[in-house]
Design a protein around this motif. Structure first.
Motif, PDB file in Angstrom:
ATOM      1  N   UNK A 111       0.833  -1.105  -0.069  1.00  0.00           N
ATOM      2  CA  UNK A 111       0.029   0.051   0.015  1.00  0.00           C
ATOM      3  C   UNK A 111       0.815   1.279   0.000  1.00  0.00           C
ATOM      4  N   UNK A 112       1.826   1.539   0.890  1.00  0.00           N
ATOM      5  CA  UNK A 112       2.520   2.598   1.288  1.00  0.00           C
ATOM      6  C   UNK A 112       3.972   1.979   1.760  1.00  0.00           C
ATOM      7  N   UNK A 113       5.035   2.867   1.799  1.00  0.00           N
ATOM      8  CA  UNK A 113       6.219   2.390   2.307  1.00  0.00           C
ATOM      9  C   UNK A 113       6.064   2.735   4.087  1.00  0.00           C
ATOM     10  N   UNK A 114       6.626   1.557   4.581  1.00  0.00           N
ATOM     11  CA  UNK A 114       6.574   1.488   6.110  1.00  0.00           C
ATOM     12  C   UNK A 114       7.158   2.716   6.802  1.00  0.00           C
ATOM     13  N   UNK A 158      -5.951  -3.295  -2.031  1.00  0.00           N
ATOM     14  CA  UNK A 158      -7.003  -4.156  -2.562  1.00  0.00           C
ATOM     15  C   UNK A 158      -7.001  -4.307  -4.433  1.00  0.00           C
ATOM     16  N   UNK A 159      -7.939  -5.126  -4.748  1.00  0.00           N
ATOM     17  CA  UNK A 159      -7.884  -5.241  -6.078  1.00  0.00           C
ATOM     18  C   UNK A 159      -9.258  -6.069  -6.557  1.00  0.00           C
ATOM     19  N   UNK A 160     -10.253  -5.582  -5.705  1.00  0.00           N
ATOM     20  CA  UNK A 160     -11.618  -6.106  -5.849  1.00  0.00           C
ATOM     21  C   UNK A 160     -12.154  -5.561  -7.248  1.00  0.00           C
ATOM     22  N   UNK A 167     -11.531  -2.872   4.204  1.00  0.00           N
ATOM     23  CA  UNK A 167     -12.135  -3.082   3.066  1.00  0.00           C
ATOM     24  C   UNK A 167     -11.417  -3.521   1.776  1.00  0.00           C
ATOM     25  N   UNK A 168     -10.146  -3.368   1.776  1.00  0.00           N
ATOM     26  CA  UNK A 168      -9.328  -3.823   0.790  1.00  0.00           C
ATOM     27  C   UNK A 168      -9.411  -5.432   0.604  1.00  0.00           C
ATOM     28  N   UNK A 169      -9.871  -5.940   1.560  1.00  0.00           N
ATOM     29  CA  UNK A 169     -10.221  -7.619   1.610  1.00  0.00           C
ATOM     30  C   UNK A 169     -11.347  -7.747   0.490  1.00  0.00           C
ATOM     31  N   UNK A 170     -12.091  -6.812   0.184  1.00  0.00           N
ATOM     32  CA  UNK A 170     -13.257  -7.077  -0.736  1.00  0.00           C
ATOM     33  C   UNK A 170     -13.148  -6.073  -1.994  1.00  0.00           C
ATOM     34  N   UNK A 171     -12.648  -4.825  -1.878  1.00  0.00           N
ATOM     35  CA  UNK A 171     -12.455  -3.969  -2.836  1.00  0.00           C
ATOM     36  C   UNK A 171     -11.313  -3.294  -3.230  1.00  0.00           C
ATOM     37  N   UNK A 172     -11.220  -2.829  -4.288  1.00  0.00           N
ATOM     38  CA  UNK A 172     -10.131  -1.915  -4.682  1.00  0.00           C
ATOM     39  C   UNK A 172     -10.371  -0.544  -3.889  1.00  0.00           C
ATOM     40  N   UNK A 173      -9.657   0.031  -2.925  1.00  0.00           N
ATOM     41  CA  UNK A 173      -9.766   1.057  -2.114  1.00  0.00           C
ATOM     42  C   UNK A 173      -8.765   2.211  -2.406  1.00  0.00           C
TER      43      UNK A 173
END
Length: 277
Positions: free
Chosen positions: A1-4, A26-28, A55-61
């Motif tokens: 997602x981003x750099x730590x 995510x990549x829904x 939300x990224x578990x189900x969608x592109x966010x």
């Protein structure tokens, strides 16, 4: 997602002429855009860090920093107004090739989501409005203090106290951290330019005509904390009455930060609402 090491900084795109920092996960098949609220030192990461991965578990966010906030550019000639932010949000969708997205708006971000929906109804799937502005109300002591913030650790602690139900949730360490975030180069200068006193006029400027809201046919979930000291609960009752296809959830023992104070409940309700046929 981003750099730590800098999780608040993601990728960037040109959105309606503004270099816009955004987070993505995510990549829904369906896309959700998270639109943050206003406040000193606010950013997409600060608002949505507990929501985006769920939300990224189900969608592109996608969660952009709106102009004047976070790590997006702050052009000298920018006109801070509702249409500017709405056009930037649509510009992010355009730049990322997203034809339609579900919009989740927090507070000030709720008015942006509503403005996108009234201007571009075909670009919006479902709407989630959390402690939203967009309807007329008399400015609260809390919102006036938030928009009138002058940088200091003490003032930041006072501001954060308006946002939360549990006063003990705001300790000195959190206040110092948020204060440091608010004084990064250009942050406070842009923020103080947005909402100068008298501040009722900025509430009025973010109000969308009721006739336009009544035309919105989008399924809408409205969420509000019962003890919100920043945006009155009456706003959400008004939106539930005006919007033709709206449902309202009120969280008890919760202030303005439903997505943080009732995070698990908020994430579950939003996910289930968007997935529902």
């Amino acid at each position: 997602m981003t750099s730590s090491d800098r999780p608040e900084i993601g990728r960037s795109v040109q959105a309606n002429g503004i270099r816009t920092n955004y987070l993505e996960a995510g990549s829904g098949a369906e896309t959700v855009m998270l639109i943050h609220g206003s406040g000193p030192g606010v950013s997409a990461y600060g608002n949505w860090r507990l929501v985006l991965p769920a939300l990224a578990e189900n969608f592109r966010v996608i969660a952009p920093d709106m102009v004047g906030f976070g790590y997006s550019d702050r052009p000298q000639d920018v006109d801070y107004q509702l249409d500017t932010w709405a056009d930037q949000a649509v510009g992010v969708l355009d730049a990322l090739g997203v034809e339609k997205a579900h919009l989740v708006g927090n507070s000030f971000g709720g008015a942006i989501a509503l403005r996108v929906a009234t201007k571009h109804p075909d670009r919006v799937g479902k709407l989630v409005l959390m402690g939203s502005v967009g309807v007329p109300f008399e400015i609260t002591e809390g919102l006036d203090a938030v928009w009138g913030y002058e940088p200091s650790v003490e003032n930041m602690k006072k501001i954060l106290g308006y946002f939360t139900y549990e006063s003990g949730a705001v300790d000195d360490e959190l206040a110092r951290s948020r204060y440091q975030g608010s004084i990064q180069p250009g942050f406070q200068e842009a923020f103080s330019a947005m909402f100068p006193a008298p501040r009722q006029r900025w509430v009025d400027a973010m109000t969308i005509p009721e006739a336009e809201l009544r035309q919105l046919q989008h399924r809408t979930l409205i969420v509000h904390g019962r003890e919100d000291q920043v945006i009155p609960l009456a706003n959400s009752y008004a939106l539930e009455r005006i919007l033709p296809n709206a449902d309202l959830t009120v969280f008890g023992k919760c202030g303005h930060w439903s997505m943080i104070e009732r995070n698990a409940d908020f994430n579950r309700q939003v996910r289930d609402f968007i997935l529902e046929a």
